[in-house]
Design an enzyme around this catalytic site. Structure first.
Site, PDB file in Angstrom:
ATOM      1  N   GLU A 190       0.834  -1.209   0.000  1.00  0.00           N
ATOM      2  CA  GLU A 190       0.000   0.000   0.000  1.00  0.00           C
ATOM      3  C   GLU A 190       0.872   1.263   0.000  1.00  0.00           C
ATOM      4  OE1 GLU A 190      -1.612   1.500   3.937  1.00  0.00           O
ATOM      5  OE2 GLU A 190      -3.293   0.406   3.077  1.00  0.00           O
ATOM      6  N   ASP A 228      -5.016  -3.282  -2.994  1.00  0.00           N
ATOM      7  CA  ASP A 228      -4.909  -1.818  -2.964  1.00  0.00           C
ATOM      8  C   ASP A 228      -3.537  -1.345  -3.413  1.00  0.00           C
ATOM      9  OD1 ASP A 228      -3.717  -2.782  -0.646  1.00  0.00           O
ATOM     10  OD2 ASP A 228      -4.680  -1.350   0.692  1.00  0.00           O
TER      11      ASP A 228
END
Length: 387
Positions: free
Chosen positions: A75, A136
């Site tokens: 991330e 993500d």
């Protein structure tokens, strides 16, 4: 604009290249002052969290996450690529840092799909906690590469297209077109999704880059999910849960506790707090009325619930708006400022949020909040753009 030559930026920071739709708010005051505040926040973020020489390689950089399970997580690397691509023209080292983070990403492929990123590394830059991916991170990595291709030319777009294809093959459910949690989440996990993996602007960019109508289908499926969750599970607040279950049944619902991370998996918690940023950014950059309506519902609830005082924003809410998380964090406040861009009655609320964010420099112990805050401030100041 053409791609920059020799590291020059095709879309330099501060040029406000992407006009937002009519009616979109912006902070009151001089835009140049807002640009300087964001630049100051960026320089502090970079000093706090960008590390060099990872794994003993002088040219390898990574974004350090003292508040995560491991020092380097996917991330954060995705955030770093997006941020440094957008800051080109203000930071002469932007491309060097971008390339260094990309070198780290490419040195750690997922065991399941080598075009995706193994999600976690230790302080020495070694894979830990499994070598599979986190959706993500991969979405932001692919998007950051598309930004870099627009900014600097070179091989970035080709690398981006390979990663976009890998996301399609390994991280989007083939039936629902919703995001999986990673390239590992099949079988019993097929009906579970994370709302903070709904990044409409990224899917819109993937469609533009590839010409593949698959991404239109994914965009429609994901915004339909957001609308259904707000309508049936948070009609008074618009708040979204961290995780969703039963997506295969056509009747998705907020997750019960302990589905993946903890007792608040079905609440507006530390994942879903990003949702107003992603939805508000898509309304501003992509002009999608569905994203705008979803962001506006959250914004209107937030300014009423807090009485317009940013310091009353909590760090966690049940979907009915009951607050359970104490304290102030930019991770919750900054995305609400992005959502406020869509809310025509929210100028005072936006200005209060903006002033509060400008007065909150990065906490060296809180990489997650600092990354969310900086990217939100880039959108609010109109320094974000589509690749």
């Amino acid at each position: 604009m053409t791609a920059g030559e020799g590291g020059a930026a095709a879309v330099p920071y501060g040029c406000h290249a992407h006009p937002y739709p009519p009616g979109t708010l912006r902070p009151s005051g001089d835009p140049a002052v807002a640009d300087r505040r964001v630049l100051d926040h960026y320089l502090r973020w970079k000093a706090c969290f960008v590390r060099r020489g990872i794994g003993g390689e002088e040219g390898r950089y990574a974004v350090y996450t003292p508040d995560a399970a491991h020092p380097y997580v996917a991330e954060a690397q995705g955030y770093g690529l997006v941020i440094t691509a957008l800051m080109a023209g203000a930071d002469p080292e932007a491309r060097t840092v971008f390339d260094g983070i990309l070198r780290h990403v490419r040195a750690h492929p997922s065991v399941n799909d080598p075009e995706l990123h193994a999600a976690q590394q230790d302080g020495e830059g070694r894979d830990v906690g499994g070598t599979d991916s986190a959706t993500d991170g991969d979405l932001d990595i692919a998007y950051g590469l598309l930004l870099a291709g627009r900014q600097w030319g070179g091989d970035y777009t080709g690398l981006a297209l390979r990663r976009v294809h890998a996301v399609k093959e390994s991280e989007v459910h083939p039936a629902t077109r919703l995001m999986k949690l990673g390239d590992w989440s099949s079988g019993d996990w097929d009906g579970v999704s994370r709302t903070s993996d709904v990044m409409p602007g990224h899917l819109r960019a993937f469609r533009a880059a590839t010409g593949d109508p698959f991404w239109d289908e994914a965009l429609d499926a994901q915004l339909t999910l957001i609308g259904a969750l707000q309508r049936y599970h948070a009609p008074d607040t618009g708040l979204l849960p961290d995780f969703v279950v039963d997506t295969l049944t056509g009747r998705p619902r907020p997750a019960p506790s302990q589905v993946l991370e903890g007792p608040h998996d079905g609440d507006y918690h530390w994942n879903a707090c990003r949702d107003p940023w992603r939805l508000g950014a898509d309304a501003a950059l992509g002009g999608d009325p569905r994203s705008g309506e979803a962001a506006r519902r959250i914004s209107r609830w937030a300014r009423t619930a807090t009485g317009g005082d940013p310091d009353r924003i909590g760090c966690g809410y049940h979907l009915d708006g009951t607050r359970y998380g104490e304290g102030f964090s930019p991770a919750f406040a900054a995305p609400l400022a992005v959502a406020a861009l869509t809310d025509e009655g929210a100028q005072g609320w936006l200005d209060a949020l903006w002033d509060r964010l400008c007065a909150a420099p990065p906490d060296p112990a809180r990489a997650y909040a600092a990354g969310v805050q900086l990217q939100s401030m880039l959108v609010i100041s109109q320094n974000a753009w589509e690749p």
